[in-house]
Design a protein around this motif. Sequence first.
Motif, short mmCIF file in Angstrom:
data_model
loop_
_atom_site.label_atom_id
_atom_site.label_comp_id
_atom_site.label_asym_id
_atom_site.label_seq_id
_atom_site.Cartn_x
_atom_site.Cartn_y
_atom_site.Cartn_z
N CYS A 30 -10.26 -4.86 -4.44
CA CYS A 30 -9.37 -4.88 -5.59
C CYS A 30 -7.92 -5.06 -5.13
O CYS A 30 -7.18 -5.90 -5.67
CB CYS A 30 -9.53 -3.58 -6.37
SG CYS A 30 -8.61 -3.53 -7.90
N ALA A 31 -7.50 -4.30 -4.14
CA ALA A 31 -6.14 -4.42 -3.62
C ALA A 31 -5.91 -5.81 -3.03
O ALA A 31 -4.84 -6.39 -3.22
CB ALA A 31 -5.88 -3.34 -2.57
N SER A 32 -6.91 -6.34 -2.37
CA SER A 32 -6.78 -7.69 -1.79
C SER A 32 -6.62 -8.73 -2.90
O SER A 32 -5.83 -9.66 -2.77
CB SER A 32 -8.02 -8.00 -0.93
OG SER A 32 -7.91 -9.29 -0.39
N ALA A 33 -7.35 -8.56 -3.99
CA ALA A 33 -7.25 -9.50 -5.11
C ALA A 33 -5.89 -9.41 -5.80
O ALA A 33 -5.48 -10.34 -6.48
CB ALA A 33 -8.37 -9.23 -6.12
N LEU A 34 -5.19 -8.30 -5.60
CA LEU A 34 -3.89 -8.08 -6.24
C LEU A 34 -2.71 -8.46 -5.33
O LEU A 34 -1.56 -8.12 -5.64
CB LEU A 34 -3.76 -6.62 -6.65
CG LEU A 34 -4.68 -6.16 -7.77
CD1 LEU A 34 -4.65 -4.64 -7.91
CD2 LEU A 34 -4.30 -6.84 -9.07
N LYS A 35 -2.97 -9.17 -4.24
CA LYS A 35 -1.90 -9.50 -3.29
C LYS A 35 -0.70 -10.17 -3.96
O LYS A 35 0.45 -9.80 -3.71
CB LYS A 35 -2.42 -10.40 -2.17
CG LYS A 35 -3.20 -9.68 -1.11
CD LYS A 35 -3.53 -10.66 0.00
CE LYS A 35 -4.94 -10.45 0.45
NZ LYS A 35 -5.35 -11.40 1.47
N ILE A 59 1.04 -1.15 -9.59
CA ILE A 59 -0.19 -1.33 -8.80
C ILE A 59 -0.71 0.04 -8.37
O ILE A 59 -1.91 0.31 -8.44
CB ILE A 59 0.08 -2.22 -7.56
CG1 ILE A 59 0.60 -3.59 -7.97
CG2 ILE A 59 -1.18 -2.32 -6.70
CD1 ILE A 59 -0.36 -4.45 -8.75
N THR A 60 0.19 0.92 -7.96
CA THR A 60 -0.21 2.28 -7.58
C THR A 60 -0.88 2.98 -8.75
O THR A 60 -1.93 3.61 -8.59
CB THR A 60 1.01 3.08 -7.09
OG1 THR A 60 1.64 2.37 -6.03
CG2 THR A 60 0.62 4.45 -6.60
N GLU A 61 -0.28 2.86 -9.93
CA GLU A 61 -0.85 3.49 -11.12
C GLU A 61 -2.21 2.89 -11.47
O GLU A 61 -3.14 3.61 -11.83
CB GLU A 61 0.11 3.34 -12.31
CG GLU A 61 1.36 4.16 -12.18
CD GLU A 61 2.37 3.87 -13.28
OE1 GLU A 61 1.96 3.36 -14.35
OE2 GLU A 61 3.56 4.15 -13.06
N PHE A 62 -2.32 1.57 -11.37
CA PHE A 62 -3.59 0.91 -11.67
C PHE A 62 -4.70 1.40 -10.74
O PHE A 62 -5.79 1.74 -11.19
CB PHE A 62 -3.43 -0.60 -11.55
CG PHE A 62 -4.74 -1.34 -11.64
CD1 PHE A 62 -5.38 -1.50 -12.87
CD2 PHE A 62 -5.34 -1.87 -10.51
CE1 PHE A 62 -6.59 -2.16 -12.96
CE2 PHE A 62 -6.55 -2.54 -10.59
CZ PHE A 62 -7.18 -2.68 -11.81
N VAL A 87 -5.46 -9.06 5.31
CA VAL A 87 -6.21 -10.13 5.99
C VAL A 87 -7.63 -10.27 5.46
O VAL A 87 -8.38 -11.13 5.91
CB VAL A 87 -6.24 -9.92 7.52
CG1 VAL A 87 -4.85 -9.98 8.09
CG2 VAL A 87 -6.94 -8.62 7.89
N LEU A 88 -8.00 -9.45 4.51
CA LEU A 88 -9.35 -9.48 3.95
C LEU A 88 -9.60 -10.82 3.28
O LEU A 88 -8.80 -11.28 2.48
CB LEU A 88 -9.50 -8.35 2.93
CG LEU A 88 -10.89 -7.86 2.58
CD1 LEU A 88 -11.60 -7.31 3.81
CD2 LEU A 88 -10.81 -6.79 1.51
N PRO A 89 -10.71 -11.48 3.63
CA PRO A 89 -11.00 -12.77 2.98
C PRO A 89 -11.36 -12.57 1.51
O PRO A 89 -11.83 -11.51 1.12
CB PRO A 89 -12.20 -13.31 3.77
CG PRO A 89 -12.82 -12.12 4.41
CD PRO A 89 -11.73 -11.11 4.59
#
Length: 153
Positions: A30-35, A59-62, A87-89
Motif C-alpha cells: 500500500c505504501a509503495s502504491a502511494l509513492k 498518508i500517515t492518517e490513511f 524499491v518495492l516493485p
Amino acid sequence: MDIASVFSALNHNPELKDLSYIAFQRLLRCASALKDDILQPQPHVVSVIAPPDVLPPIITEFLSDSFYITLEAVDMLWDVVKDIVWVLPTELEEREAVDTMFRHSNSRWWAGRWEGWQVFTVVGAMVRSMSKLRHRATFKLRPKPAVEALDRP
C-alpha cells in the motif's frame, strides 16, 4: 536493510509486534502504491530516488486508519521500512519477474508444468471475473422492498 533488522525493529514496538505478516506485507504494498502521493507535497529539492524521512500527515492518517495502528506506530514503521517501500516493485513488475523465473527454470520438477500453470492462471482469472459478474448481476436483480414493508414495525 535486511529482514532480520526489520523484524528486530518491529519487535521493539508492542503495537507493531502483533502485526500479522499478511498485514505487514499489505502495508508495504500500500505504501509503495502511494509513492506519488508521498512525493507530491514534498519540497522540490527532495530527491525522488530516496524516500522522504517523514510521511505527509494525510498518508500517515490513511495508513493508521487502514491498519488500525497509531500515528506514532506508522511513523516508527516508516523509519524502518521506507527504503524497502521505495524499491518495492509494482504488482505487475513482480508478476512478470515470477513468470520469467518459472519460464526460465531449469528444474526438472518444473519442466513441462509451465504450460499448465499458464492455463491455470488464465482459467482462474476467467472464473474470478465470472464470479464478480454473477455477484453484480444478483445484486442488481434483487427486488426492491415495497414501501409498505419498510413502514411496518
